[in-house]
Design a protein around this motif. Structure first.
Motif, PDB file in Angstrom:
ATOM      1  N   ARG A   1       0.771  -1.060   0.166  1.00  0.00           N
ATOM      2  CA  ARG A   1      -0.079   0.371   0.026  1.00  0.00           C
ATOM      3  C   ARG A   1       0.750   0.822  -0.097  1.00  0.00           C
ATOM      4  NH1 ARG A   1      -4.837  -1.227   3.274  1.00  0.00           N
ATOM      5  NH2 ARG A   1      -5.191   1.514   3.437  1.00  0.00           N
ATOM      6  N   LEU A   2       0.808   2.354  -0.607  1.00  0.00           N
ATOM      7  CA  LEU A   2       1.066   3.135  -0.160  1.00  0.00           C
ATOM      8  C   LEU A   2       1.126   3.935   0.269  1.00  0.00           C
ATOM      9  CD1 LEU A   2       3.160   5.636  -2.297  1.00  0.00           C
ATOM     10  CD2 LEU A   2       0.461   6.547  -3.237  1.00  0.00           C
TER      11      LEU A   2
ATOM     12  N   ILE B   1      19.863   4.708 -11.226  1.00  0.00           N
ATOM     13  CA  ILE B   1      19.030   4.622 -10.213  1.00  0.00           C
ATOM     14  C   ILE B   1      19.475   3.397  -9.573  1.00  0.00           C
ATOM     15  CG2 ILE B   1      17.010   4.692  -8.594  1.00  0.00           C
ATOM     16  CD1 ILE B   1      15.905   6.681 -10.851  1.00  0.00           C
ATOM     17  N   PRO B   2      19.887   2.981  -8.251  1.00  0.00           N
ATOM     18  CA  PRO B   2      20.190   2.004  -7.215  1.00  0.00           C
ATOM     19  C   PRO B   2      18.639   0.611  -7.221  1.00  0.00           C
ATOM     20  CG  PRO B   2      21.971   3.638  -6.274  1.00  0.00           C
ATOM     21  CD  PRO B   2      20.386   4.204  -6.621  1.00  0.00           C
ATOM     22  N   GLU B   3      19.236  -0.155  -7.363  1.00  0.00           N
ATOM     23  CA  GLU B   3      17.830  -0.392  -7.133  1.00  0.00           C
ATOM     24  C   GLU B   3      17.255  -0.642  -6.158  1.00  0.00           C
ATOM     25  OE1 GLU B   3      18.953  -5.238  -7.990  1.00  0.00           O
ATOM     26  OE2 GLU B   3      17.031  -5.520  -7.586  1.00  0.00           O
TER      27      GLU B   3
ATOM     28  N   PRO C   1      11.886   3.574  -1.779  1.00  0.00           N
ATOM     29  CA  PRO C   1      10.908   4.783  -2.118  1.00  0.00           C
ATOM     30  C   PRO C   1      11.366   5.772  -2.514  1.00  0.00           C
ATOM     31  CG  PRO C   1      13.583   4.134  -0.969  1.00  0.00           C
ATOM     32  CD  PRO C   1      12.904   2.989  -1.868  1.00  0.00           C
ATOM     33  N   MET C   2      11.774   6.000  -3.681  1.00  0.00           N
ATOM     34  CA  MET C   2      11.377   6.993  -4.374  1.00  0.00           C
ATOM     35  C   MET C   2       9.903   7.131  -4.937  1.00  0.00           C
ATOM     36  SD  MET C   2      14.438   7.164  -7.670  1.00  0.00           S
ATOM     37  CE  MET C   2      13.877   8.846  -9.047  1.00  0.00           C
ATOM     38  N   ALA C   3       9.934   5.950  -5.336  1.00  0.00           N
ATOM     39  CA  ALA C   3       8.189   5.906  -5.760  1.00  0.00           C
ATOM     40  C   ALA C   3       7.631   5.968  -5.009  1.00  0.00           C
ATOM     41  CB  ALA C   3       7.626   4.475  -5.931  1.00  0.00           C
ATOM     42  N   ILE C   4       7.811   6.162  -3.828  1.00  0.00           N
ATOM     43  CA  ILE C   4       6.283   5.984  -2.355  1.00  0.00           C
ATOM     44  C   ILE C   4       6.294   7.887  -2.164  1.00  0.00           C
ATOM     45  CG2 ILE C   4       6.309   5.846  -0.522  1.00  0.00           C
ATOM     46  CD1 ILE C   4       7.481   3.186   0.004  1.00  0.00           C
TER      47      ILE C   4
ATOM     48  N   ILE D   1       5.754  -1.982  -8.342  1.00  0.00           N
ATOM     49  CA  ILE D   1       6.507  -1.311  -8.864  1.00  0.00           C
ATOM     50  C   ILE D   1       7.626  -1.460 -10.314  1.00  0.00           C
ATOM     51  CG2 ILE D   1       8.957  -1.194  -8.021  1.00  0.00           C
ATOM     52  CD1 ILE D   1       7.770   0.693  -6.568  1.00  0.00           C
ATOM     53  N   ASN D   2       7.371  -2.975 -10.724  1.00  0.00           N
ATOM     54  CA  ASN D   2       7.919  -3.536 -11.922  1.00  0.00           C
ATOM     55  C   ASN D   2       7.277  -3.351 -12.846  1.00  0.00           C
ATOM     56  OD1 ASN D   2       6.402  -5.551 -11.247  1.00  0.00           O
ATOM     57  ND2 ASN D   2       7.973  -6.225 -10.364  1.00  0.00           N
TER      58      ASN D   2
END
Lengths: 157, 197
Positions: B46-47, B113-115, B120-123, B144-145
Motif C-alpha cells: 500500500r502507498l 538509480i540503485p535498485e 522509496p523514490m516511488a513512494i 513498481i515493476n
C-alpha cells in the motif's frame, strides 16, 4: 560562421552517444534467438504497427522480458503466446487464429478468388459461343466461294 | 438485367460503408479479453503504509474501480479532477494502481538509480503527486515493476477497471475518464452491479 558550421558538424556526432541504448541481451545467444523469433510474432500495443521485437516502447521491453523469463523457465512458445492472448487478446498475434469471427478474414480472399475466376470463366465461355455464330448451308457455300475466289486472286498476283 | 450497370455502384457503396465504419473505430482501444473474467490475483504494498499489502481478496463483496495511474502520466492529470469529484460522492471505492512510478518515467535513467532506491523514490513521488492534485483513492497500491499491470493487460495509462462483488472484471475504460463517460457509462454500470447479489 565557421563556429556555427563547427557546432553543426559536432552535433552530428552527438547522436552517436545514444547508439548504445539497445536492449539488454541475454547471456545465452540461442535463448535470445528464440526470444526474438517469438517477439516478432507479437504486436506491440503501444505502437501497433511494430512487433515487440522492433519496438522500444516501455511495454514492448517489459513483454520481451516476460518472453525471455518464461522461455528460460522452460515454457513453450505456444504457452507464452497463450499468456499474451489471455491478457491482451488476439490482437497481440500478428497471425490471428482461425475462429468463427475471423473466418471471413481467412477465407475471404480465397472465396473472392474462386468467385472471380468463376465469373471470368463463365463470361469467356459465353463470349466464345457468341463469336462463333452458326451458319446455315447457303451461307457456308457463299463463304467457301468467296474464300476460293480470294485464293485464286492470290495465285494470279 | 437492365440494372446491371448499377452493380459496380452498389459494390462501391458497400466498400464505402465498410471503410466508413472502419474510420469510426478507435484503433487505440483494443477490447480486453479479461471482461467477464475473474480479475487476476495480486498482492501489492500500500502507498499509505508500504509495510501492509492489499490483495484482490480484500475487495471481495464490493463493487469497486481499479484505476491505473502514475505521476508521470500526463493524461492522468486530465481525468484526476473527475476521480476526485467521484470519490466525494462515496458511491464506489477507487483503488489506485500506481503503475511503474519510477521506471515508467521516460525522464529517469534507471541505470543511475540503485535498485534499493526505487521503492522509496516511488513512494515519495506518488505521495507528493497525490498531495498536490488531491487523493481520490481509498487506497493506492504500488506496482513498481509493472507485473500486475501486465496481468491486467494494461498497455497505456490511465486505464480503469470495474470489478464486481465476486472479483470479476465487468468493464474496462481505456484512457482518461471524461465526465460524460462517468455519467453515461460507468456510474450506471456501478449501480447495476451493486444491485446484483
Amino acid at each position: 560562421m565557421r563556429r556555427f558550421l563547427l557546432a553543426c558538424g559536432l552535433s552530428l556526432f552527438a547522436l552517436a552517444g545514444y547508439a548504445d541504448t539497445a536492449a539488454p541481451v541475454a547471456a545465452d545467444p540461442v535463448l535470445e534467438e528464440r526470444v526474438m523469433a517469438l517477439s516478432h510474432k507479437l504486436r506491440c500495443l503501444v505502437c501497433q504497427n511494430q512487433s515487440i521485437a522492433e519496438s522500444d516502447a516501455d511495454l514492448a521491453v517489459d513483454l520481451r522480458t516476460q518472453v525471455r523469463e518464461q522461455l528460460s523457465a522452460g515454457k513453450s512458445e505456444d504457452e507464452i503466446a497463450d499468456y499474451m492472448v489471455a491478457r491482451y487478446g488476439d490482437f497481440v498475434l500478428y497471425e490471428p487464429p482461425m475462429r468463427a469471427s475471423t473466418l471471413l478474414l481467412w477465407l475471404g480472399p480465397i472465396v473472392l478468388a474462386v468467385v472471380g475466376i468463376g465469373v471470368l470463366m463463365v463470361r469467356l465461355a459465353r463470349r466464345n459461343k457468341e463469336s462463333a455464330p452458326a451458319l446455315d448451308e447457303a451461307q457456308r457455300a457463299r463463304a467457301r466461294a468467296l474464300l476460293e475466289k480470294d485464293d485464286n486472286n492470290g495465285t494470279q498476283a | 438485367m437492365k440494372a446491371k450497370f448499377l452493380v459496380p455502384l452498389f459494390l462501391f457503396l458497400l466498400l464505402v460503408g465498410f471503410l466508413g465504419f472502419g474510420l469510426s473505430l478507435n484503433p487505440r482501444e483494443v477490447p480486453s479479453p479479461l471482461i467477464n473474467k475473474p480479475a487476476p490475483d495480486f498482492t501489492l504494498a500500500r502507498l499509505d503504509n508500504p509495510e501492509q499489502s492489499l490483495g484482490l481478496a480484500d475487495m471481495r463483496g464490493q463493487v469497486w474501480l481499479l484505476n491505473v495511474w502514475a505521476s508521470w502520466c500526463v493524461a492522468c492529470r486530465q481525468e484526476h479532477p473527475v476521480l476526485v469529484a467521484l470519490s466525494k460522492r462515496k458511491e464506489v471505492p477507487i483503488v489506485g494502481l500506481n503503475y511503474k512510478e519510477v521506471r515508467g518515467d521516460g525522464g529517469i535513467d534507471m541505470r543511475k538509480i540503485p535498485e534499493q532506491n526505487e521503492l522509496p523514490m516511488a513512494i515519495d513521488r506518488a505521495r507528493d503527486w497525490l498531495q498536490s492534485h488531491g487523493d481520490p483513492y481509498d487506497v493506492s497500491i504500488l506496482d513498481i515493476n509493472g507485473r500486475v499491470g501486465i496481468d491486467f493487460g494494461v498497455y497505456g495509462v490511465p486505464e480503469t477497471f470495474l470489478i464486481d462483488k465476486k472479483g470479476v472484471i465487468r468493464y474496462k475504460h481505456i484512457g482518461p475518464i471524461t465526465p460524460d463517460a462517468l455519467r453515461d457509462t460507468i456510474l450506471p454500470k456501478v449501480a447495476a452491479l451493486k444491485a446484483e447479489s
